[in-house]
Design a protein around this motif. Structure first.
Motif, mmCIF file in Angstrom:
data_model
loop_
_atom_site.group_PDB
_atom_site.id
_atom_site.type_symbol
_atom_site.label_atom_id
_atom_site.label_comp_id
_atom_site.label_asym_id
_atom_site.label_seq_id
_atom_site.Cartn_x
_atom_site.Cartn_y
_atom_site.Cartn_z
ATOM 1 N N GLU A 200 34.033 -12.278 14.125
ATOM 2 C CA GLU A 200 34.323 -11.313 15.183
ATOM 3 C C GLU A 200 33.207 -10.279 15.293
ATOM 4 O OE1 GLU A 200 38.102 -9.583 14.544
ATOM 5 O OE2 GLU A 200 39.235 -11.393 15.048
ATOM 6 N N ILE B 35 30.071 -10.763 14.518
ATOM 7 C CA ILE B 35 28.938 -11.431 15.174
ATOM 8 C C ILE B 35 29.182 -11.548 16.667
ATOM 9 C CG2 ILE B 35 27.707 -13.634 15.335
ATOM 10 C CD1 ILE B 35 28.192 -13.949 12.320
ATOM 11 N N GLU B 36 30.447 -11.914 17.006
ATOM 12 C CA GLU B 36 30.781 -12.046 18.432
ATOM 13 C C GLU B 36 30.685 -10.703 19.131
ATOM 14 O OE1 GLU B 36 31.945 -13.969 21.948
ATOM 15 O OE2 GLU B 36 31.118 -14.668 20.043
ATOM 16 N N SER B 37 31.154 -9.643 18.429
ATOM 17 C CA SER B 37 31.079 -8.302 19.009
ATOM 18 C C SER B 37 29.632 -7.890 19.228
ATOM 19 C CB SER B 37 31.784 -7.312 18.083
ATOM 20 O OG SER B 37 31.640 -5.998 18.559
ATOM 21 N N GLU B 38 28.785 -8.197 18.231
ATOM 22 C CA GLU B 38 27.375 -7.874 18.386
ATOM 23 C C GLU B 38 26.764 -8.681 19.528
ATOM 24 O OE1 GLU B 38 25.818 -8.694 14.577
ATOM 25 O OE2 GLU B 38 26.453 -6.781 13.678
ATOM 26 N N ARG B 39 27.216 -9.933 19.653
ATOM 27 C CA ARG B 39 26.695 -10.761 20.748
ATOM 28 C C ARG B 39 27.124 -10.201 22.097
ATOM 29 N NH1 ARG B 39 27.955 -15.735 23.537
ATOM 30 N NH2 ARG B 39 30.067 -15.690 22.720
ATOM 31 N N LEU B 40 28.407 -9.788 22.155
ATOM 32 C CA LEU B 40 28.896 -9.227 23.414
ATOM 33 C C LEU B 40 28.185 -7.918 23.737
ATOM 34 C CD1 LEU B 40 32.723 -9.908 23.116
ATOM 35 C CD2 LEU B 40 31.064 -11.101 24.560
ATOM 36 N N ALA C 98 25.166 -7.193 22.909
ATOM 37 C CA ALA C 98 23.845 -7.558 23.420
ATOM 38 C C ALA C 98 23.940 -8.038 24.852
ATOM 39 C CB ALA C 98 23.228 -8.635 22.522
ATOM 40 N N ILE C 99 25.006 -8.835 25.108
ATOM 41 C CA ILE C 99 25.206 -9.319 26.488
ATOM 42 C C ILE C 99 25.477 -8.152 27.425
ATOM 43 C CG2 ILE C 99 26.761 -10.652 27.968
ATOM 44 C CD1 ILE C 99 27.077 -12.606 25.635
ATOM 45 N N THR D 262 22.354 -6.282 28.167
ATOM 46 C CA THR D 262 21.545 -7.073 29.105
ATOM 47 C C THR D 262 22.142 -7.027 30.500
ATOM 48 O OG1 THR D 262 20.927 -8.542 27.285
ATOM 49 C CG2 THR D 262 20.572 -9.357 29.512
ATOM 50 N N SER E 118 29.525 -3.548 29.774
ATOM 51 C CA SER E 118 28.558 -2.790 28.982
ATOM 52 C C SER E 118 29.045 -1.389 28.659
ATOM 53 C CB SER E 118 27.218 -2.713 29.726
ATOM 54 O OG SER E 118 27.376 -1.975 30.935
ATOM 55 N N GLU F 287 35.916 -17.000 25.350
ATOM 56 C CA GLU F 287 34.469 -17.091 25.389
ATOM 57 C C GLU F 287 33.963 -16.374 26.637
ATOM 58 O OE1 GLU F 287 30.612 -18.168 24.333
ATOM 59 O OE2 GLU F 287 32.463 -18.353 23.190
#
Length: 679
Positions: A487, A489-494, A496-497, A500, A562, A665
Motif C-alpha cells: 500500500e 508503494i502504491e501510495s507513493e506511486r499514486l 507520483a502520478i 505528474t 493530486s 487500479e
C-alpha cells in the motif's frame, strides 16, 4: 736218648716260633684295623657330636631370633664359626620369585663383612645363573676349588673374589617342603679340593635347619599379617571416623558389630554400647522395620543396593541415601551387611526449592510463549513438533493437538518442505548451520493451504536433563507488513502520478481553455450567420466543444487526484448516509428498471467517518452497479456489525467484475468514457 731228639725239638721250636710270629702279625693287623676303626668311629662320633651340637645351638638360636632374616644370620654365624670358613653369605628368593637377592653376611673380620656386602649389594641371581642361581635350581650343594680362578660365566664375582682373597667355595641350599628358602655360600682363603665330610656336614645342618627356618618364616608372615591386619583395622576405623557419612556393620540377624564416630555423635551411643543391639533397640518401630527390610533385601540379592531412608534426629527426621552391600565369607554366604548412609536433607530441600523455582520459571516461560504475538514452534532432531504456542495456532490455523508429533515440514510450502530433512541431516553430520541464528524471510503454509510470507529465526536448544537437541523457531507473520508495504508503494506511486497529473493539467489546461474559448466564439459567430452555414460544420464544431469540455473534466479529476484531501470525521449513521444517496439516485434506478433493497439493523452502531466522502464513495459504487445491469436487476445494500467494525456490502445482479481485474487500479476502466479514477 736218641741223637735225633734234639733236632726234632729244634724243628718243633722253629715251627712254634713261626706260628707265634704269624699269630703276632695277625694280632698286630687286627689291632691296627681295630685302631683304624676306632679312629673312624671317634671321628664319626666327633662329627656327629659337632653336627648335633651345631644343630642344637643353631635351632635354639633360631627359636630365639625375632624374624627370618635374623634367624638366617644366626645360621651363618654358627656354621661359619663351627666349621672354620672365612666368610659366609645367604641369598634369599625375591617375593616375585624372579631372582635371588642378597641376605645376611658373616665373617670373623668386621671389615671383610662390610666390604663384601658393599661389593655384593647390586648383584641378583636369576634361576640357573651364577653359583647361587645354579644351586637354587638344582637344590644340590656345589663345591668350587678356587672361585678366583673361575671364568665369570661360572662365578660372576670372580674379580671380587680375587680382590677379597677368597678361594674355595661351597654353596648349599636350605630346603623345606621342597622349596628353597635360601642358598648359603661359604668361602675360605685357600684352594682346596672338595671335602666330602665338610660338604655333608654343612648340607646336613642346612637340611635339618630348613624346617626351623620355614617355621620362623611362617611366624614372620603371621606377624606381618597380624600387623597388617591391625594397621588395616586402624586405617579402616580412621577412614570411617573421618567420614561425614554414617557407617555401620550389622550381622545377618541385624545386630550391630561396628559403627563410626559420626554414628556415635548423631545417635548418642558408643561403639562398645551398640554391639549386639538392633535397630529396634535404637529407633521407632516404623523406622527400624524399614531399615531391617532393606538389610534383608541386600542379603537376599548378595549385591550392593541403594536406598533412600529416613532416620529420626534431635531436630526432626533426616533423609539419607544409604548404600548397603553384603560381606561374604569364602563360600559366598553373607555374614554381615555394611552400610554407608549420607545425609541429603539439605540437598533434598535445595532440590525441592530448585524444582519449585524451575516450575515457576517454566510456568512463566509457558505463559510468555503462549501470550507472545509471534509463533513459537519447537521440533526435535527428527523434525517432530513438540511445542506449538497459541500464536502459532492463530497464524497457521492448526490446533496444538493436530500438529504435536507431526513433522514440521507440514507448515512449509515447496521447495522448503522437501529440502528440510536433507538440511537437518547435513547439519547433524557436518555441523554446518547456515540458517541457525539468523533472521530470514521465507514462506509458510496455513492449514487451508494459503501460502504467506513470514520472518523466521531458528535457534538450537539443548536440554539440561537429557542433552537432547531441539530446534526452536520464532515466526512472525509478515502478511500485514507486506500488505502495508504494498500500500505504501502504491501510495507513493499514486502520489507520483498525482504530481505528474497536476503538472500535465497545468501545462494542458491553459491551451485547452484557450481552445475552448475559441471554439465557443466560433460557435457564436456561426449562430449569427444563420441558415447559410453548413450543418456538417456546425456538428463538427459542437463535437469539438464537447470533447474540449470532456478533457477539462478529465483534467479536473487529475487535479483532484493530486490535491491532499481533508477529512472531517464525526459519528455518522451509515443507514442515514445510504438513504440520502439512494434518494438522489432512486429516479435513475427506477428509469433503468433497477429494484433497490436495503438491510440496515436498527441497533447498528454509529461509525466515525467523513459523511461527504462516504456519500461520494457510495454514489460511485451505486453508479457502477447500475451500469453493470443495463437490462435492469436488483441492487442490494446490506450492513452488519463485525467485532469493532461495521461492514457495508453493495451487491448487484449484473455481469460482475471480470476475473483478474483490480477495480482499485488507477486509470483502469471498462467504460468507453471513464477515467478509472472514481474509486
Amino acid at each position: 736218648m736218641s741223637r735225633d731228639d734234639p733236632r726234632r725239638d729244634v724243628e718243633k721250636l722253629r715251627r712254634s716260633h713261626k706260628l707265634m710270629e704269624k699269630r703276632v702279625q695277625q694280632r698286630t693287623k687286627a689291632l691296627a684295623q681295630a685302631k683304624q676303626d676306632l679312629e673312624a668311629e671317634v671321628e664319626k662320633r666327633t662329627r656327629t657330636e659337632l653336627e648335633l651340637r651345631l644343630l642344637i645351638e643353631t635351632a635354639q638360636s633360631i627359636s630365639e631370633a625375632p624374624d627370618f632374616d635374623s634367624a638366617l644370620g644366626v645360621v651363618l654365624h654358627k656354621v661359619c664359626k663351627t666349621t672354620g670358613w672365612s666368610l659366609c653369605e645367604a641369598w634369599v628368593p625375591r617375593l616375585d620369585g624372579a631372582a635371588l637377592e642378597p641376605g645376611s653376611v658373616c665373617s670373623p673380620r668386621t671389615e671383610d663383612r662390610a666390604r663384601f656386602q658393599a661389593l655384593s649389594k647390586d648383584f641378583t641371581f636369576p634361576p640357573g645363573v651364577g653359583l647361587p642361581g645354579r644351586v637354587w635350581v638344582s637344590k644340590k650343594p656345589e663345591w668350587l676349588r678356587d672361585v678366583s680362578a673361575e671364568p665369570e660365566e661360572v662365578f660372576l664375582r670372580a674379580r671380587m673374589a680375587r680382590e677379597m682373597g677368597l678361594k674355595a667355595a661351597l654353596a648349599v641350599p636350605v630346603v623345606a617342603n621342597g622349596n628353597v628358602l635360601a642358598v648359603i655360600v661359604l668361602f675360605m682363603r685357600e684352594t682346596r679340593d672338595e671335602d666330602r665330610h665338610l660338604v655333608e656336614l654343612v648340607s646336613a645342618v642346612a637340611n635339618h635347619l630348613g624346617s626351623f627356618l620355614q617355621h620362623k618364616k611362617a611366624e614372620d608372615a603371621l606377624r606381618q599379617s597380624e600387623r597388617a591386619l591391625r594397621e588395616s583395622e586402624a586405617l579402616l576405623q580412621a577412614v570411617m571416623d573421618n567420614s561425614t557419612s554414617v557407617i555401620y556393620v550389622k550381622d545377618t540377624q541385624g545386630r550391630y558389630i561396628l559403627i563410626n564416630s559420626r554414628y556415635e555423635k548423631l545417635f548418642h551411643i558408643s561403639r562398645e554400647g551398640i554391639r549386639g543391639k538392633t535397630d529396634y533397640d535404637l529407633f521407632p518401630k516404623q523406622a527400624a522395620e524399614a531399615f531391617r527390610k532393606n538389610d534383608l533385601r541386600v542379603i537376599e540379592a548378595k549385591a550392593p543396593l541403594e536406598f533412600e531412608e529416613v532416620a529420626p534426629h534431635d531436630d526432626g527426621p533426616h533423609i539419607y541415601i544409604s548404600i548397603k552391600y553384603p560381606l561374604l565369607d569364602r563360600s559366598g554366604v553373607p555374614f554381615a551387611v555394611c552400610g554407608i548412609s549420607t545425609d541429603i536433607t539439605e540437598r533434598k530441600l535445595r532440590e525441592e526449592r530448585e524444582v519449585a523455582e524451575r516450575k515457576r520459571a517454566e510456568s512463566w516461560l509457558e505463559r510468555l510463549i503462549d501470550t507472545t504475538q509471534d509463533a513459537v514452534v519447537s521440533a526435535d532432531r527428527e523434525g517432530r513438533i513438540v511445542l506449538f504456542n497459541a500464536a502459532a495456532e492463530k497464524i497457521f490455523g492448526y490446533t496444538r493437538a493436530e500438529v504435536e508429533g507431526k513433522n514440521i515440514s507440514l507448515l512449509m510450502p515447496e521447495p522448503y518442505a522437501s529440502e528440510y530433512e536433507s538440511y537437518i541431516r547435513r547439519c547433524e553430520e557436518t555441523g554446518e548451520r547456515r540458517a541457525i541464528g539468523s533472521i530470514r524471510t521465507v514462506q509458510g503454509r496455513r492449514k487451508n493451504g494459503e501460502i504467506f510470507p513470514m520472518e523466521l529465526s531458528v535457534t538450537e536448544v539443548t536440554t539440561d536433563e537429557t542433552e537432547e537437541v531441539r530446534y526452536a523457531a520464532f515466526i512472525r507473520d509478515t502478511s500485514e507488513k507486506a500488505r502495508l508495504q504494498a500500500e505504501l508503494i502504491e501510495s507513493e506511486r499514486l502520489a507520483a502520478i498525482g504530481a505528474t497529473a497536476a503538472k500535465l493539467a497545468h501545462e494542458i489546461g491553459n491551451p485547452l481553455n484557450g481552445m475552448y474559448m475559441t471554439a465557443q466564439l466560433l460557435e457564436r459567430r456561426l449562430a449569427r450567420l444563420g441558415e447559410g452555414v453548413d450543418d456538417g460544420v456546425k456538428n463538427s464544431l459542437r463535437n469539438l466543444v464537447e470533447e474540449i469540455a470532456r478533457l477539462n473534466r478529465l483534467l479536473e479529476e487529475f487535479r483532484s487526484l493530486s490535491r491532499r484531501e481533508r477529512y472531517t470525521f464525526r459519528p455518522v449513521a451509515l443507514a442515514d448516509v445510504a438513504a440520502e444517496v439512494l434518494s438522489v439516485e432512486m429516479g435513475n434506478f427506477s428509469a433503468q428498471n433497477i429494484r433497490v433493497e436495503s438491510h440496515f439493523p436498527r441497533d447498528l452502531p454509529l461509525i466515525m467517518a467523513d459523511s461527504e466522502k462516504l456519500k461520494q464513495a457510495m454514489l460511485n459504487l451505486l453508479k457502477n452497479a447500475a451500469e453493470a445491469m443495463p437490462q435492469g436487476g436488483t441492487l442490494t445494500l446490506r450492513a452488519q456489525e463485525s467485532g469493532r467494525e461495521v461492514v457495508l456490502e453493495i451487491e448487484d445482479t449484473g455481469f460482475g467484475i471480470p476475473e483478474g481485474v483490480d477495480i482499485f487500479e488507477p486509470f483502469f476502466t471498462t467504460k468507453r468514457w471513464g477515467t478509472g479514477l472514481g474509486l
